[in-house]
Design a protein around this motif. Sequence first.
Motif, PDB file in Angstrom:
ATOM      1  N   LYS A  83      60.568  48.981  24.625  1.00  0.00           N
ATOM      2  CA  LYS A  83      61.413  48.669  25.768  1.00  0.00           C
ATOM      3  C   LYS A  83      60.522  48.617  27.000  1.00  0.00           C
ATOM      4  CE  LYS A  83      65.488  50.558  28.063  1.00  0.00           C
ATOM      5  NZ  LYS A  83      66.413  51.672  28.150  1.00  0.00           N
ATOM      6  N   ASP A  84      60.894  47.805  27.976  1.00  0.00           N
ATOM      7  CA  ASP A  84      60.137  47.743  29.226  1.00  0.00           C
ATOM      8  C   ASP A  84      60.550  48.875  30.147  1.00  0.00           C
ATOM      9  OD1 ASP A  84      58.586  45.553  28.642  1.00  0.00           O
ATOM     10  OD2 ASP A  84      60.028  44.116  29.436  1.00  0.00           O
ATOM     11  N   TYR A  85      59.571  49.653  30.571  1.00  0.00           N
ATOM     12  CA  TYR A  85      59.769  50.708  31.549  1.00  0.00           C
ATOM     13  C   TYR A  85      58.851  50.413  32.717  1.00  0.00           C
ATOM     14  CZ  TYR A  85      61.833  53.363  27.672  1.00  0.00           C
ATOM     15  OH  TYR A  85      62.610  53.775  26.636  1.00  0.00           O
ATOM     16  N   PRO A  86      59.213  50.833  33.918  1.00  0.00           N
ATOM     17  CA  PRO A  86      58.318  50.605  35.061  1.00  0.00           C
ATOM     18  C   PRO A  86      56.976  51.315  34.866  1.00  0.00           C
ATOM     19  CG  PRO A  86      60.449  51.520  35.772  1.00  0.00           C
ATOM     20  CD  PRO A  86      60.430  51.535  34.276  1.00  0.00           C
ATOM     21  N   ASP A  87      55.906  50.632  35.214  1.00  0.00           N
ATOM     22  CA  ASP A  87      54.552  51.200  35.175  1.00  0.00           C
ATOM     23  C   ASP A  87      54.182  51.752  33.807  1.00  0.00           C
ATOM     24  OD1 ASP A  87      54.198  50.639  37.941  1.00  0.00           O
ATOM     25  OD2 ASP A  87      55.367  52.423  38.418  1.00  0.00           O
ATOM     26  N   THR A  88      54.671  51.113  32.753  1.00  0.00           N
ATOM     27  CA  THR A  88      54.342  51.489  31.386  1.00  0.00           C
ATOM     28  C   THR A  88      53.684  50.280  30.723  1.00  0.00           C
ATOM     29  OG1 THR A  88      56.236  52.982  31.331  1.00  0.00           O
ATOM     30  CG2 THR A  88      55.257  52.409  29.224  1.00  0.00           C
ATOM     31  N   TYR A  89      52.533  50.520  30.092  1.00  0.00           N
ATOM     32  CA  TYR A  89      51.722  49.427  29.581  1.00  0.00           C
ATOM     33  C   TYR A  89      51.281  49.678  28.140  1.00  0.00           C
ATOM     34  CZ  TYR A  89      51.172  48.944  34.629  1.00  0.00           C
ATOM     35  OH  TYR A  89      51.407  48.844  35.967  1.00  0.00           O
ATOM     36  N   THR A  90      51.055  48.598  27.415  1.00  0.00           N
ATOM     37  CA  THR A  90      50.342  48.716  26.145  1.00  0.00           C
ATOM     38  C   THR A  90      48.868  48.884  26.510  1.00  0.00           C
ATOM     39  OG1 THR A  90      49.930  46.332  25.994  1.00  0.00           O
ATOM     40  CG2 THR A  90      51.959  47.172  24.938  1.00  0.00           C
ATOM     41  N   TRP A  91      48.068  49.303  25.548  1.00  0.00           N
ATOM     42  CA  TRP A  91      46.633  49.467  25.791  1.00  0.00           C
ATOM     43  C   TRP A  91      46.014  48.138  26.239  1.00  0.00           C
ATOM     44  CZ3 TRP A  91      43.637  53.327  26.822  1.00  0.00           C
ATOM     45  CH2 TRP A  91      42.255  53.201  26.701  1.00  0.00           C
ATOM     46  N   ALA A  92      46.395  47.054  25.573  1.00  0.00           N
ATOM     47  CA  ALA A  92      45.841  45.735  25.901  1.00  0.00           C
ATOM     48  C   ALA A  92      46.186  45.332  27.339  1.00  0.00           C
ATOM     49  CB  ALA A  92      46.345  44.686  24.918  1.00  0.00           C
ATOM     50  N   LYS A  93      47.430  45.549  27.746  1.00  0.00           N
ATOM     51  CA  LYS A  93      47.828  45.190  29.113  1.00  0.00           C
ATOM     52  C   LYS A  93      47.135  46.092  30.136  1.00  0.00           C
ATOM     53  CE  LYS A  93      52.119  42.902  28.103  1.00  0.00           C
ATOM     54  NZ  LYS A  93      53.566  42.837  28.237  1.00  0.00           N
ATOM     55  N   PHE A  94      46.921  47.341  29.791  1.00  0.00           N
ATOM     56  CA  PHE A  94      46.224  48.263  30.683  1.00  0.00           C
ATOM     57  C   PHE A  94      44.782  47.805  30.902  1.00  0.00           C
ATOM     58  CE2 PHE A  94      44.036  52.390  31.500  1.00  0.00           C
ATOM     59  CZ  PHE A  94      44.685  52.713  32.678  1.00  0.00           C
ATOM     60  N   LEU A  95      44.122  47.360  29.831  1.00  0.00           N
ATOM     61  CA  LEU A  95      42.755  46.848  29.958  1.00  0.00           C
ATOM     62  C   LEU A  95      42.712  45.590  30.819  1.00  0.00           C
ATOM     63  CD1 LEU A  95      41.340  47.393  26.356  1.00  0.00           C
ATOM     64  CD2 LEU A  95      40.942  48.777  28.396  1.00  0.00           C
ATOM     65  N   GLU A  96      43.742  44.766  30.719  1.00  0.00           N
ATOM     66  CA  GLU A  96      43.825  43.567  31.557  1.00  0.00           C
ATOM     67  C   GLU A  96      43.823  43.927  33.041  1.00  0.00           C
ATOM     68  OE1 GLU A  96      44.040  40.103  31.174  1.00  0.00           O
ATOM     69  OE2 GLU A  96      43.285  40.515  29.161  1.00  0.00           O
ATOM     70  N   LEU A  97      44.502  45.024  33.394  1.00  0.00           N
ATOM     71  CA  LEU A  97      44.543  45.453  34.794  1.00  0.00           C
ATOM     72  C   LEU A  97      43.136  45.705  35.338  1.00  0.00           C
ATOM     73  CD1 LEU A  97      47.502  48.016  34.757  1.00  0.00           C
ATOM     74  CD2 LEU A  97      47.527  45.715  35.723  1.00  0.00           C
ATOM     75  N   GLY A  98      42.255  46.212  34.492  1.00  0.00           N
ATOM     76  CA  GLY A  98      40.904  46.542  34.922  1.00  0.00           C
ATOM     77  C   GLY A  98      40.040  45.343  35.235  1.00  0.00           C
ATOM     78  N   LYS A  99      40.412  44.178  34.741  1.00  0.00           N
ATOM     79  CA  LYS A  99      39.608  42.979  34.981  1.00  0.00           C
ATOM     80  C   LYS A  99      39.584  42.575  36.451  1.00  0.00           C
ATOM     81  CE  LYS A  99      39.880  41.044  30.365  1.00  0.00           C
ATOM     82  NZ  LYS A  99      40.289  39.925  29.546  1.00  0.00           N
ATOM     83  N   SER A 100      40.573  43.020  37.204  1.00  0.00           N
ATOM     84  CA  SER A 100      40.617  42.656  38.624  1.00  0.00           C
ATOM     85  C   SER A 100      39.822  43.631  39.499  1.00  0.00           C
ATOM     86  CB  SER A 100      42.071  42.599  39.094  1.00  0.00           C
ATOM     87  OG  SER A 100      42.658  43.883  39.031  1.00  0.00           O
ATOM     88  N   VAL A 101      39.282  44.671  38.906  1.00  0.00           N
ATOM     89  CA  VAL A 101      38.527  45.672  39.667  1.00  0.00           C
ATOM     90  C   VAL A 101      37.058  45.243  39.730  1.00  0.00           C
ATOM     91  CG1 VAL A 101      37.807  48.091  39.757  1.00  0.00           C
ATOM     92  CG2 VAL A 101      40.106  47.500  38.952  1.00  0.00           C
ATOM     93  N   GLU A 102      36.528  45.224  40.934  1.00  0.00           N
ATOM     94  CA  GLU A 102      35.125  44.841  41.136  1.00  0.00           C
ATOM     95  C   GLU A 102      34.184  45.859  40.478  1.00  0.00           C
ATOM     96  OE1 GLU A 102      33.888  42.126  42.725  1.00  0.00           O
ATOM     97  OE2 GLU A 102      35.937  41.391  42.994  1.00  0.00           O
ATOM     98  N   ASP A 103      33.066  45.382  39.942  1.00  0.00           N
ATOM     99  CA  ASP A 103      32.073  46.268  39.324  1.00  0.00           C
ATOM    100  C   ASP A 103      31.583  47.328  40.302  1.00  0.00           C
ATOM    101  OD1 ASP A 103      32.286  44.944  36.940  1.00  0.00           O
ATOM    102  OD2 ASP A 103      30.407  43.816  37.156  1.00  0.00           O
ATOM    103  N   SER A 104      31.472  46.984  41.581  1.00  0.00           N
ATOM    104  CA  SER A 104      30.976  47.936  42.580  1.00  0.00           C
ATOM    105  C   SER A 104      31.914  49.140  42.713  1.00  0.00           C
ATOM    106  CB  SER A 104      30.800  47.260  43.932  1.00  0.00           C
ATOM    107  OG  SER A 104      32.048  46.765  44.401  1.00  0.00           O
ATOM    108  N   VAL A 105      33.205  48.933  42.529  1.00  0.00           N
ATOM    109  CA  VAL A 105      34.171  50.035  42.593  1.00  0.00           C
ATOM    110  C   VAL A 105      33.915  51.002  41.441  1.00  0.00           C
ATOM    111  CG1 VAL A 105      36.621  50.642  42.422  1.00  0.00           C
ATOM    112  CG2 VAL A 105      35.919  48.667  43.786  1.00  0.00           C
ATOM    113  N   VAL A 106      33.732  50.450  40.247  1.00  0.00           N
ATOM    114  CA  VAL A 106      33.454  51.276  39.067  1.00  0.00           C
ATOM    115  C   VAL A 106      32.107  51.978  39.227  1.00  0.00           C
ATOM    116  CG1 VAL A 106      33.116  51.262  36.564  1.00  0.00           C
ATOM    117  CG2 VAL A 106      34.863  49.791  37.597  1.00  0.00           C
TER     118      VAL A 106
END
Length: 141
Positions: free
Chosen positions: A42-65
């Motif tokens: 079921k869809d819950y707010p701010d709840t992700y599958t592992w794959a979708k969570f990893l997708e979120l990280g693609k928008s983070v600049e390497d310098s931040v990490v």
Amino acid sequence: MVFRTLFSVIVVFDIVSKQIIVIRDKLPYLKAIVQYKGELNKDYPDTYTWAKFLELGKSVEDSVVDNIIKEQKPGQCAVLIYTSGTTANPKGVMLSHDNLTWTTKALLDTIGSDKAEEVTKCTISYLPSTHISGMSSLAAG
């Protein structure tokens, strides 16, 4: 108890996530729940599958990490795991970055670091990945 923590992200398996959903309103610092395996029922707010969570990280600049990595210090919490509670109430266990590094090195020293790649290609652990030894076998591979 989970209520007394400052978790911002909780990684769970499906059966636990249902329990977390019930208490999420009591976790004011919680930003996301990540289900490690499978699809969400079921869809819950701010709840992700592992794959979708990893997708979120693609928008983070390497310098931040890179800055986060530079700020890490020995003794700082890397992961918080909970005991199973088979003999008493579950207890939170804080594992530090240096604890994980030392344990992984000790594992590699034991099996022989020259054989680490060969051994970790086929490793069977009776311990879950939430146990320090289970984590070390994953990190060594």
